[in-house]
Design a protein around this motif. Structure first.
Motif, PDB file in Angstrom:
ATOM      1  N   GLU A  55       0.806  -1.216   0.000  1.00  0.00           N
ATOM      2  CA  GLU A  55       0.000   0.000   0.000  1.00  0.00           C
ATOM      3  C   GLU A  55       0.841   1.270   0.000  1.00  0.00           C
ATOM      4  OE1 GLU A  55      -2.553  -0.269   3.352  1.00  0.00           O
ATOM      5  OE2 GLU A  55      -3.852  -1.804   2.474  1.00  0.00           O
ATOM      6  N   VAL A  56       2.177   1.159   0.224  1.00  0.00           N
ATOM      7  CA  VAL A  56       3.043   2.339   0.246  1.00  0.00           C
ATOM      8  C   VAL A  56       4.243   2.125  -0.664  1.00  0.00           C
ATOM      9  CG1 VAL A  56       2.390   3.031   2.580  1.00  0.00           C
ATOM     10  CG2 VAL A  56       4.318   1.468   2.253  1.00  0.00           C
ATOM     11  N   VAL A  57       4.827   3.265  -1.107  1.00  0.00           N
ATOM     12  CA  VAL A  57       6.048   3.249  -1.912  1.00  0.00           C
ATOM     13  C   VAL A  57       7.214   3.596  -0.985  1.00  0.00           C
ATOM     14  CG1 VAL A  57       7.249   4.226  -3.895  1.00  0.00           C
ATOM     15  CG2 VAL A  57       4.748   3.973  -3.940  1.00  0.00           C
ATOM     16  N   ARG A  58       8.229   2.753  -0.966  1.00  0.00           N
ATOM     17  CA  ARG A  58       9.378   2.961  -0.083  1.00  0.00           C
ATOM     18  C   ARG A  58      10.579   3.442  -0.886  1.00  0.00           C
ATOM     19  NH1 ARG A  58       7.687   0.496   4.637  1.00  0.00           N
ATOM     20  NH2 ARG A  58       6.005  -1.049   4.333  1.00  0.00           N
ATOM     21  N   ILE A  59      11.574   3.991  -0.150  1.00  0.00           N
ATOM     22  CA  ILE A  59      12.769   4.503  -0.822  1.00  0.00           C
ATOM     23  C   ILE A  59      13.444   3.398  -1.629  1.00  0.00           C
ATOM     24  CG2 ILE A  59      15.110   5.384  -0.415  1.00  0.00           C
ATOM     25  CD1 ILE A  59      14.008   7.064   1.853  1.00  0.00           C
ATOM     26  N   GLY A  60      13.481   2.210  -1.082  1.00  0.00           N
ATOM     27  CA  GLY A  60      14.104   1.095  -1.797  1.00  0.00           C
ATOM     28  C   GLY A  60      13.371   0.675  -3.051  1.00  0.00           C
ATOM     29  N   ASP A  61      12.125   1.146  -3.201  1.00  0.00           N
ATOM     30  CA  ASP A  61      11.378   0.833  -4.420  1.00  0.00           C
ATOM     31  C   ASP A  61      11.788   1.737  -5.576  1.00  0.00           C
ATOM     32  OD1 ASP A  61       9.821  -1.168  -3.175  1.00  0.00           O
ATOM     33  OD2 ASP A  61       8.409   0.342  -2.417  1.00  0.00           O
ATOM     34  N   VAL A  62      12.171   2.999  -5.273  1.00  0.00           N
ATOM     35  CA  VAL A  62      12.414   3.973  -6.343  1.00  0.00           C
ATOM     36  C   VAL A  62      13.894   4.118  -6.696  1.00  0.00           C
ATOM     37  CG1 VAL A  62      10.309   5.267  -5.862  1.00  0.00           C
ATOM     38  CG2 VAL A  62      12.442   5.892  -4.700  1.00  0.00           C
ATOM     39  N   ILE A  63      14.780   3.661  -5.821  1.00  0.00           N
ATOM     40  CA  ILE A  63      16.213   3.754  -6.158  1.00  0.00           C
ATOM     41  C   ILE A  63      16.912   2.447  -5.835  1.00  0.00           C
ATOM     42  CG2 ILE A  63      16.345   6.247  -5.775  1.00  0.00           C
ATOM     43  CD1 ILE A  63      17.696   5.648  -3.072  1.00  0.00           C
ATOM     44  N   ASP A  64      17.950   2.168  -6.579  1.00  0.00           N
ATOM     45  CA  ASP A  64      18.868   1.089  -6.251  1.00  0.00           C
ATOM     46  C   ASP A  64      19.897   1.620  -5.259  1.00  0.00           C
ATOM     47  OD1 ASP A  64      17.711  -0.794  -8.012  1.00  0.00           O
ATOM     48  OD2 ASP A  64      18.742   0.149  -9.709  1.00  0.00           O
ATOM     49  N   ILE A  72      12.078   2.994   4.290  1.00  0.00           N
ATOM     50  CA  ILE A  72      11.351   4.218   4.658  1.00  0.00           C
ATOM     51  C   ILE A  72      10.259   4.500   3.619  1.00  0.00           C
ATOM     52  CG2 ILE A  72      11.550   6.703   5.033  1.00  0.00           C
ATOM     53  CD1 ILE A  72      14.419   6.253   5.934  1.00  0.00           C
ATOM     54  N   ALA A  73       9.018   4.665   4.091  1.00  0.00           N
ATOM     55  CA  ALA A  73       7.886   4.944   3.191  1.00  0.00           C
ATOM     56  C   ALA A  73       7.859   6.426   2.843  1.00  0.00           C
ATOM     57  CB  ALA A  73       6.584   4.527   3.844  1.00  0.00           C
ATOM     58  N   ASP A  93      13.280  15.336  -4.078  1.00  0.00           N
ATOM     59  CA  ASP A  93      12.971  16.151  -2.905  1.00  0.00           C
ATOM     60  C   ASP A  93      12.576  15.271  -1.721  1.00  0.00           C
ATOM     61  OD1 ASP A  93      13.509  18.460  -4.278  1.00  0.00           O
ATOM     62  OD2 ASP A  93      11.400  18.874  -4.780  1.00  0.00           O
ATOM     63  N   ALA A  94      11.773  14.227  -2.013  1.00  0.00           N
ATOM     64  CA  ALA A  94      11.352  13.320  -0.946  1.00  0.00           C
ATOM     65  C   ALA A  94      12.550  12.556  -0.383  1.00  0.00           C
ATOM     66  CB  ALA A  94      10.296  12.347  -1.477  1.00  0.00           C
ATOM     67  N   LEU A  95      13.492  12.206  -1.251  1.00  0.00           N
ATOM     68  CA  LEU A  95      14.686  11.491  -0.791  1.00  0.00           C
ATOM     69  C   LEU A  95      15.567  12.394   0.071  1.00  0.00           C
ATOM     70  CD1 LEU A  95      15.576   9.533  -4.063  1.00  0.00           C
ATOM     71  CD2 LEU A  95      14.430   8.661  -2.026  1.00  0.00           C
ATOM     72  N   ARG A  96      15.709  13.638  -0.333  1.00  0.00           N
ATOM     73  CA  ARG A  96      16.554  14.557   0.437  1.00  0.00           C
ATOM     74  C   ARG A  96      15.989  14.768   1.844  1.00  0.00           C
ATOM     75  NH1 ARG A  96      16.257  17.658  -4.394  1.00  0.00           N
ATOM     76  NH2 ARG A  96      18.144  17.404  -5.687  1.00  0.00           N
ATOM     77  N   ALA A  97      14.668  14.718   1.946  1.00  0.00           N
ATOM     78  CA  ALA A  97      14.047  14.887   3.262  1.00  0.00           C
ATOM     79  C   ALA A  97      14.465  13.791   4.222  1.00  0.00           C
ATOM     80  CB  ALA A  97      12.530  14.913   3.112  1.00  0.00           C
TER      81      ALA A  97
END
Length: 372
Positions: A55-64, A72-73, A93-97
Motif C-alpha cells: 500500500e506504500v512506496v518505499r525509498i528502496g522501491d524507487v532507487i537502487d 522508509i515509506a 525532494d522526498a529522498l533529500r528529506a
C-alpha cells in the motif's frame, strides 16, 4: 561520476578536519584508505519503472543502492492494478528529506509506479457465483443459470498477495423470488487476511429454445432462417420447449409472432396432401401395382386417413397419406395407417372393401409388376 566525486570530497573533509585542527598533515596511508572507502560506496540510482505489491512506496522501491533507508515509506501506492507517475524532481525532494543525496537520475524525468494486482474479470466472478448456486434449492446446472446483479458487475483488482483459491463462504438463495446473496473469499498465501467480496441479485434457470425470427401464418412450413436459438426462463417454457432440430420442416398450427418461443403443441407434421389437391391414388397387392388420379377432399399429413375423389369413377374413397400428393388405398395401408404401404411386400391380397373395389380404381388403369 559527479555524485561519486561529492562522496569522495565528503570523506576527505571528514578525515582531514581533525588533522587540520591539530595542525598535522594527513598521513598518506590514511588518505588512500579514505579515498578507497569512498569509491567503494555504491551510488544510489533512480529507477524509471517501479512495481510494488503493498500500500506504500518505499525509498528502496524507487532507487537502487538505498542502503539502510530502503524501508522508509515516502508515498501512498496507487490503487491495485493501476499506474501512477511521479516527476523525478519530486522524488529527489522526498529522498533529500530523509538525507538520501547524490542520487544519479541518468536522465530520467518521470518515475512510473505500478501496483501489481490479481485481476478478477466480471465473467470469472459470474461463473464463480453460478457454481456456488448450482443445484441449490431446485436450481439446475451452473451453465443454465442467468444472473442479474443489483449493481453492475465490474472487473475487480485485488492485492497481488491474494493469490489463493476462490471459494464461496456464504451462499443464500430464495426460490420464491429468485434472490441470491453470495460472498466469495480469495485466499492470501502470504498469511494476511483473505479478501472477501459480496454479491447480491437474482438467478433464474434457463433452457435453450427455438424462437421465431419473423411473424408466421397458420400452416407455415418452418425453414432454417425462420428460427433462432435463445435461452429462455425454464418456468416460461415448462417442459415443452422445442429445439431447432425438431422444428425445421414442421408446420405451425396457428398464427404466431416474431420472438415467440416454440412449444411442441404449436407444431405439427407438414400436410403432404392439401384439400382440393390433385393426388395419386395407389393400390398395391401381391404382384399388382395400380395408380389413378384423384382429388383430395381434405388435408392430411403422413399416416392420416383422408377422403379422395376418384376422378375416373367419380367415387369417394378413403386412403392413407404415404407421401407428398400420394394416398394409398391398399388393404394393408388401411389396416395400419401409420405404416407406409411400400415398407414391406404384400404377401396376400384380401378381398377389397367397397372403397378399393376395381370400380373405385379403374378398369382402364394399366397393371404392372411390383417393383422390388
Amino acid at each position: 561520476m559527479a555524485a561519486r566525486s561529492v562522496l569522495v570530497a565528503v570523506v576527505l573533509l571528514a578525515v582531514s578536519a581533525p588533522a587540520l585542527a591539530a595542525n598535522d598533515a594527513v598521513p598518506p596511508l590514511v588518505m588512500a584508505n579514505a579515498i578507497q572507502t569512498a569509491a567503494a560506496i555504491p551510488v544510489p540510482l533512480l529507477r524509471a519503472n517501479v512495481n510494488i505489491t503493498g500500500e506504500v512506496v518505499r525509498i528502496g522501491d524507487v532507487i537502487d543502492n538505498a542502503g539502510a533507508a530502503a524501508q522508509i515509506a515516502i508515498y501512498r501506492a496507487p490503487d491495485p492494478g493501476t499506474t501512477g507517475t511521479l516527476p523525478a524532481t519530486q522524488v529527489l525532494d522526498a529522498l533529500r528529506a530523509h538525507q538520501v543525496i547524490g542520487v544519479d537520475t541518468h536522465g530520467i524525468h518521470n518515475v512510473a509506479v505500478t501496483r501489481l494486482a490479481r485481476t478478477l474479470d466480471a465473467d470469472d466472478i459470474e461463473l464463480q457465483i453460478a457454481v456456488a448456486l448450482e443445484h441449490r434449492n431446485g436450481l439446475g446446472d451452473a451453465k443454465d443459470l442467468s444472473l442479474t446483479f443489483d449493481t453492475e458487475l465490474r472487473t475487480v483488482h485485488l492485492d497481488a498477495t491474494n493469490d489463493g483459491a476462490i471459494k464461496p463462504v456464504v451462499t443464500r438463495f430464495d426460490p420464491r423470488n429468485g434472490r441470491f446473496d453470495v460472498t466469495l473469499e480469495v485466499g492470501n498465501d502470504s498469511g494476511a487476511a483473505p479478501a472477501r467480496l459480496r454479491f447480491t441479485g437474482t438467478a433464474i434457470e434457463t433452457v435453450e429454445a427455438a424462437v421465431l425470427a419473423r411473424d408466421v401464418e397458420r400452416n407455415t412450413l418452418l425453414k432454417f432462417s425462420d428460427v433462432v436459438i435463445e435461452r429462455r426462463p425454464k418456468t416460461e417454457l415448462r417442459n415443452d420447449a422445442a429445439g431447432r432440430d425438431h422444428v425445421i420442416g414442421m408446420q405451425t398450427r396457428r398464427q404466431m409472432r416474431a420472438g415467440q418461443a416454440l412449444h411442441g403443441a404449436d407444431l405439427t407434421k407438414p400436410d403432404l396432401v392439401q384439400r382440393d389437391q390433385a393426388v395419386t391414388l395407389i393400390y398395391q397387392a401381391a404382384g399388382i401395382y395400380l395408380t389413378v388420379r384423384g382429388k383430395a377432399t381434405e388435408a392430411g399429413t403422413e399416416g392420416d386417413i383422408v377422403s379422395v375423389l376418384n376422378l375416373q369413377s367419380k367415387r369417394t374413397v378413403s386412403g392413407v397419406v404415404v407421401g407428398r400428393g400420394q394416398v394409398s388405398i391398399s388393404p394393408a395401408a388401411l389396416i395400419a395407417p401409420h405404416r407406409l404401404a411400400s415398407a414391406a411386400p404384400v404377401t396376400e391380397a384380401p378381398a377389397m372393401a367397397a372403397a378399393s373395389s376395381p370400380d373405385s380404381i379403374s378398369d382402364s388403369v394399366p397393371v404392372s409388376p411390383k417393383s422390388e
